[in-house]
Write a protein that holds these residues in place. Structure first.
Motif, PDB file in Angstrom:
ATOM      1  N   THR A  39      24.162  -3.652 -28.826  1.00  0.00           N
ATOM      2  CA  THR A  39      24.906  -4.585 -29.998  1.00  0.00           C
ATOM      3  C   THR A  39      26.565  -4.454 -29.385  1.00  0.00           C
ATOM      4  O   THR A  39      26.880  -3.281 -30.152  1.00  0.00           O
ATOM      5  CB  THR A  39      24.681  -3.981 -32.103  1.00  0.00           C
ATOM      6  N   PHE A  40      27.372  -5.577 -29.872  1.00  0.00           N
ATOM      7  CA  PHE A  40      28.709  -5.610 -29.908  1.00  0.00           C
ATOM      8  C   PHE A  40      28.949  -5.774 -31.422  1.00  0.00           C
ATOM      9  O   PHE A  40      29.001  -6.950 -31.444  1.00  0.00           O
ATOM     10  CB  PHE A  40      28.646  -7.029 -28.725  1.00  0.00           C
ATOM     11  N   TYR A  41      29.303  -4.569 -31.863  1.00  0.00           N
ATOM     12  CA  TYR A  41      29.677  -4.404 -33.586  1.00  0.00           C
ATOM     13  C   TYR A  41      31.077  -5.433 -33.724  1.00  0.00           C
ATOM     14  O   TYR A  41      32.257  -5.311 -33.004  1.00  0.00           O
ATOM     15  CB  TYR A  41      29.716  -2.902 -34.024  1.00  0.00           C
ATOM     16  N   GLY A  42      30.481  -6.445 -34.542  1.00  0.00           N
ATOM     17  CA  GLY A  42      32.419  -7.415 -35.318  1.00  0.00           C
ATOM     18  C   GLY A  42      33.212  -6.580 -35.840  1.00  0.00           C
ATOM     19  O   GLY A  42      34.184  -6.610 -35.508  1.00  0.00           O
ATOM     20  N   SER A 147      25.718  -3.894 -44.428  1.00  0.00           N
ATOM     21  CA  SER A 147      26.769  -4.823 -44.819  1.00  0.00           C
ATOM     22  C   SER A 147      26.924  -6.175 -45.677  1.00  0.00           C
ATOM     23  O   SER A 147      25.794  -5.689 -46.325  1.00  0.00           O
ATOM     24  CB  SER A 147      26.786  -4.936 -43.034  1.00  0.00           C
ATOM     25  N   LYS A 148      26.663  -7.480 -46.094  1.00  0.00           N
ATOM     26  CA  LYS A 148      26.482  -8.136 -46.019  1.00  0.00           C
ATOM     27  C   LYS A 148      25.423  -8.947 -45.530  1.00  0.00           C
ATOM     28  O   LYS A 148      25.142  -8.760 -44.374  1.00  0.00           O
ATOM     29  CB  LYS A 148      27.621  -9.281 -46.592  1.00  0.00           C
ATOM     30  N   GLY A 181      29.705 -10.242 -42.475  1.00  0.00           N
ATOM     31  CA  GLY A 181      30.343 -10.054 -44.019  1.00  0.00           C
ATOM     32  C   GLY A 181      31.813  -9.493 -43.449  1.00  0.00           C
ATOM     33  O   GLY A 181      32.152  -9.326 -42.800  1.00  0.00           O
ATOM     34  N   TRP A 182      33.048 -10.104 -44.256  1.00  0.00           N
ATOM     35  CA  TRP A 182      33.973  -9.714 -43.823  1.00  0.00           C
ATOM     36  C   TRP A 182      35.140 -10.431 -42.341  1.00  0.00           C
ATOM     37  O   TRP A 182      35.143  -9.381 -42.085  1.00  0.00           O
ATOM     38  CB  TRP A 182      34.458  -7.773 -44.110  1.00  0.00           C
TER      39      TRP A 182
END
Length: 198
Positions: A39-42, A147-148, A181-182
């Motif tokens: 996973t490439f996290y945001g 997270s949202k 989110g965010w």
């Protein structure tokens, strides 16, 4: 990562053992998969922490799994629904950083007539849950939050080792785009081995 490649190679070598007589695919089927990915996290803070942990020799395990159902519309087109789960765990002694991302999806699966290759496009709804307890190198960083919920999409490509119904082994790859989110967006890639019963 070499361990995962070895497992996939072993499964691929065993796939010819599943060559049963061809039968017609039923209206309803169910399936499950097991694999790994990345996973490439945001979230930039999360990415920074994961990079620091890998530089310090933390152990890491990334597990992908999914389960779902298919409904036959035609021989080439199917309705697909299910849930996928991505778990990313890193640890070293009492320090750890664990992240799980359950995602519900529903869409269509299409066989374009290229051998037993299929493609799917699905709407996805999910979130990510984080648990972090990191040592003094990170200032005793602790974090536990979800997270949202996000509305994203899921793309996949699979190759069935048997045409028609019955027990069908397959290998596949999927890509998941999920807002968390965010103004953050997670991008997940996974490779897996699937068993379908249809």
């Amino acid at each position: 990562m070499k361990k995962y490649l070895f497992v996939f190679a072993a499964i691929f070598a065993l796939c010819p053992l599943f060559s049963f007589a061809e039968s017609e695919r039923k209206f309803f089927g169910f399936q499950f998969a097991l694999g790994s990915g990345y996973t490439f996290y945001g979230d930039s803070d999360l990415n920074s922490n994961m990079n620091k942990m890998m530089d310090r020799g933390y152990a890491r395990l990334i597990l992908y799994t999914d389960a779902g159902m298919t409904f036959k519309l035609t021989e080439e087109l199917y309705i697909l629904s299910g849930v996928q789960f991505m778990g990313d765990c890193a640890w070293n002694g009492g320090s750890y950083s664990n992240h799980v991302a359950p995602t519900f999806f529903g869409g269509v699966q299409f066989y374009p007539g290229i051998a037993n290759l299929s493609f799917s496009l699905s709407y996805a709804l999910g979130f990510r849950r984080d648990w972090d307890v990191l040592d003094y190198n990170y200032g005793n960083y602790k974090n536990a939050r979800a997270s949202k919920w996000g509305n994203g999409f899921r793309l996949s490509a699979e190759y069935d080792f048997k045409k028609g119904g019955g027990m069908v082994p397959a290998i596949g790859a999927c890509y998941l785009f999920m807002p968390t989110g965010w103004d953050n967006y997670d991008n997940t890639l996974a490779l897996y081995f699937r068993l379908a019963f249809r």
